[in-house]
Write a protein that holds these residues in place. Structure first.
Motif, PDB file in Angstrom:
ATOM      1  N   GLN A   6       0.841  -1.196   0.000  1.00 14.97           N
ATOM      2  CA  GLN A   6       0.000   0.000   0.000  1.00 14.97           C
ATOM      3  C   GLN A   6       0.875   1.245   0.000  1.00 14.97           C
ATOM      4  N   CYS A 182     -18.419   7.049   5.472  1.00 14.76           N
ATOM      5  CA  CYS A 182     -17.187   7.449   6.156  1.00 14.76           C
ATOM      6  C   CYS A 182     -17.365   8.662   7.051  1.00 14.76           C
ATOM      7  N   ARG A 187      -9.427   7.611   7.026  1.00 10.97           N
ATOM      8  CA  ARG A 187      -8.895   6.257   7.237  1.00 10.97           C
ATOM      9  C   ARG A 187      -9.955   5.211   6.917  1.00 10.97           C
ATOM     10  N   LEU A 188     -11.199   5.475   7.335  1.00 10.13           N
ATOM     11  CA  LEU A 188     -12.286   4.555   7.021  1.00 10.13           C
ATOM     12  C   LEU A 188     -12.550   4.534   5.517  1.00 10.13           C
ATOM     13  N   ARG A 190     -10.357   4.838   3.171  1.00 11.04           N
ATOM     14  CA  ARG A 190      -9.355   3.956   2.566  1.00 11.04           C
ATOM     15  C   ARG A 190      -9.671   2.492   2.838  1.00 11.04           C
ATOM     16  N   VAL A 191     -10.080   2.195   4.066  1.00 11.22           N
ATOM     17  CA  VAL A 191     -10.416   0.814   4.426  1.00 11.22           C
ATOM     18  C   VAL A 191     -11.545   0.286   3.539  1.00 11.22           C
ATOM     19  N   ASP A 194     -10.368  -0.127  -0.147  1.00 14.45           N
ATOM     20  CA  ASP A 194      -9.535  -1.318  -0.275  1.00 14.45           C
ATOM     21  C   ASP A 194     -10.408  -2.573  -0.293  1.00 14.45           C
ATOM     22  N   ALA A 195     -11.406  -2.620   0.591  1.00 15.65           N
ATOM     23  CA  ALA A 195     -12.268  -3.800   0.672  1.00 15.65           C
ATOM     24  C   ALA A 195     -13.086  -3.972  -0.606  1.00 15.65           C
ATOM     25  N   THR A 220     -14.611  -6.870   5.895  1.00 18.01           N
ATOM     26  CA  THR A 220     -13.257  -7.394   6.052  1.00 18.01           C
ATOM     27  C   THR A 220     -12.805  -7.139   7.493  1.00 18.01           C
ATOM     28  N   ALA A 222     -10.532  -5.236   8.563  1.00 16.72           N
ATOM     29  CA  ALA A 222     -10.321  -3.799   8.777  1.00 16.72           C
ATOM     30  C   ALA A 222     -11.645  -3.060   8.901  1.00 16.72           C
ATOM     31  N   VAL A 223     -12.634  -3.428   8.072  1.00 17.13           N
ATOM     32  CA  VAL A 223     -13.958  -2.807   8.178  1.00 17.13           C
ATOM     33  C   VAL A 223     -14.600  -3.192   9.503  1.00 17.13           C
ATOM     34  N   HIS A 226     -13.749  -1.043  12.450  1.00 17.92           N
ATOM     35  CA  HIS A 226     -14.473   0.226  12.540  1.00 17.92           C
ATOM     36  C   HIS A 226     -15.921   0.026  13.007  1.00 17.92           C
TER      37      HIS A 226
END
Length: 604
Positions: A6, A182, A187-188, A190-191, A194-195, A220, A222-223, A226
């Protein structure tokens, strides 16, 4: 398969804030404190402002708050007093302190003393929410340093960042969904991107170069992190309440399905909110989609109910939007059911989609209008209202070819034919006066520069008639007043056009420049709009060389590329652009696309 490395996202937006931070580092300034919610991009903003500048760096961390001078361990001897630490760091010309709300007390006191002594220029970043050490908060409350309170990134700039992060053009409903989920947390963003991208969930929109995301939110790891505040609530009563809200919010707090004690616990935990009508909603827009995506098939079947249960809610939304259109008041809508259906891939009735498309078009959101029209045509390819909205959105973007493609071999009629002619540059005043009982269709003649054709057919006491009369009289101040009222009602493109029409009508050059600046600012909030009223907005006031350079800059060429093309120095190009900005009332290169000339309406 190994995941690709990344890389940092490109920096976009925040031009004014970036300039404020950079100015705080100039001679005679002591620095700045940047605060804001988590994920708002504070550190990235400061990093961009400090690019190419030598500075020392320190950062607070959660696990070191009990260790004296932990944040400065790499800059100070192992054992040191506060007095000695101040002496040692006073020789540092520029110090960047990140996550200052997590500093240990000794480090916080050191930063405060450096600010008091004033020999070290400080850039301090602290997050809102968690309490900062008193020595840190006194940096701005005690007026030692100016404070920049960073707001969440606006929708327009979030869209730019999302497109840059996805590496491809995203259609407006996808961008709107990402921004809503978001809520300014980059940051969220991007998460989620990406997902969605890694999960292969983006698909190309037929007939366009744009990509769309439909379907459930991919949860995911990462999601999930959050969404943990709701997904980790293990109490059966609490989870049942959260799931009910996820599938049917908002719900009345007094409903028999709720236990008020459970609601009170969830409210105290910050997971739900109660509005003025005593309706309960989930507090964060990501939580509902995450709960739905993890509910399981049987639970989803029980909680979702029959598919046609959305019908009454959609009909109520469409009726409310239609009423607002009739009243020419199209401020931001709260139409959550339609957006929820579209986002999660459920069919959207063509009638609803056409109303949403028209509403978006009147707000100047032409790309979103086209997206809603395509959403309606997805399962109703022959719907005339959606097809007409798609043509109008393309034509008012100045794209005659796309408008003809949207017709699909059909013949344009009424307002669609008028705007298609305008996009081709073949419009004359007589075409603007097509007989039509629709007030908004009649008003198109005013927007297209032929107010005389419809002045006596518009409601005499209405705002549109006031616009037409002011344009006939070439009354600049009156056009400014009309534009301000149009903007209040959410008719941003109409307001931009009225301000643009006021520019040549003003006798006072300063008033003309003010109108032009407002026109450009509003037009920038209507991405893709290219209408005759906005054509040649200001190029006439520039020298021939400035017009040449501005036109190339508006087309996206860099200063160096312009210099090479025109055989000039880069500095000369920059000087010409600076002078042009001053004359145009523009703050940066982003305003220049509005200066590209478009066809004018010809007199009959």
């Amino acid at each position: 398969m190994q995941k690709a490395l990344q890389l940092p996202w490109p920096f976009t937006g925040r031009e004014e804030e970036l300039e404020l931070v950079r100015r705080s580092l100039t001679a005679g300034r002591h620095g700045i404190v940047v605060t804001g919610p988590a994920g708002a991009g504070k550190t990235r903003l400061v990093t961009e402002a400090l690019r190419g500048t030598e500075c020392a760096r320190a950062a607070g961390t959660p696990g070191s708050r009990g260790i004296p001078f932990a944040a400065f361990a790499h800059l100070l001897p192992e054992a040191v007093t506060l007095h000695r630490a101040v002496q040692l760091l006073s020789g540092v010309r520029l110090l960047f302190v990140d996550d200052a709300h997590l500093l240990d007390d000794a480090s916080a006191a050191l930063v405060h003393q450096l600010a008091v002594h004033g020999r070290t220029r400080l850039v301090v970043v602290a997050a809102d929410g968690p309490p900062a050490p008193g020595a840190v908060s006194r940096l701005w409350t005690g007026e030692l340093l100016p404070r920049l309170a960073l707001e969440p990134l606006p929708a327009e700039e979030t869209a730019q960042l999302a497109v840059a992060g996805a590496g491809r053009a995203l259609e407006p409903l996808t961008v709107r969904r990402l921004h809503r989920l978001c809520r300014g947390d980059l940051r969220l963003l991007r998460v989620l991107l990406d997902a969605v991208r890694d999960g292969g969930l983006l698909h190309r929109v037929p007939g366009t170069d744009e990509w769309a995301w439909r379907g459930p939110v991919p949860v995911t790891p990462a999601v999930r992190e959050h969404a943990a505040p709701v997904l980790d609530r293990t109490g059966p009563d609490e989870r049942e309440t959260l799931d009910r809200l996820a599938f049917a919010e908002p719900l009345c707090a007094d409903s028999d399905v709720f236990d008020l004690c459970v609601l009170e616990r969830l409210e105290a935990a910050g997971l739900i909110v109660l509005d003025e009508r005593h309706h309960v909603r989930l507090a964060h827009p990501l939580h509902g989609p995450a709960l739905r995506a993890t509910a399981g098939r049987l639970r989803t079947r029980r909680l979702a109910g029959a598919r046609d249960r959305h019908g009454p809610a959609l009909a109520a939304e469409a009726a409310d939007l239609s009423r607002r259109i009739t009243e020419a008041d199209v401020r931001a809508p709260a139409a959550s059911v339609g957006e929820w259906l579209a986002a999660e891939g459920h069919p959207v009735p063509a009638g609803y989609a056409a109303v949403r498309a028209r509403y978006a078009r009147l707000r100047g959101e032409l790309r979103e209008a086209a997206a809603w029209a395509r959403e309606g045509l997805r399962d109703h390819a022959g719907d005339v209202a959606c097809r007409t909205e798609l043509v109008l959105a393309a034509a008012q973007s100045g794209d005659a070819e796309a408008a003809r493609d949207a017709l699909g071999g059909r013949t344009a009629e009424g307002g669609a034919a008028v705007w298609l002619a305008a996009a081709r540059g073949d419009l004359d005043a007589e075409q603007c006066a097509e007989p039509d009982t629709d007030v908004l269709a009649l008003y198109d003649a005013v927007r297209l520069g032929a107010p005389e054709a419809v002045l006596d057919r518009l409601p005499a006491d209405g705002l549109f008639a006031e616009h037409a009369a002011a344009l006939v009289r070439r009354d600049g101040p009156a056009l400014d007043r009309v534009a301000a009222r149009l903007e209040e009602r959410g008719l941003l493109l109409f307001a931009a056009e009225a301000y643009a029409q006021a520019v040549p009508a003003h006798r006072d050059p300063l008033a003309a420049r003010t109108s032009r600046t407002r026109a450009v600012a509003l037009a920038r909030r209507c991405p893709g709009a290219r209408t005759p009223a906005l054509s040649g907005l200001v190029l006439g006031e520039l020298t021939a060389r400035q017009r040449q350079i501005v036109t190339l800059a508006a087309a996206g060429l860099s200063n160096r590329q312009i210099a090479e093309r025109l055989t000039l120095s880069v500095r000369t190009v920059g000087n010409h652009l600076y002078s042009a900005y001053a004359r145009l009332g523009a703050g940066d290169r982003g305003a220049l696309p509005w200066l590209v000339e478009l066809p004018e309406v010809r007199s009959a």
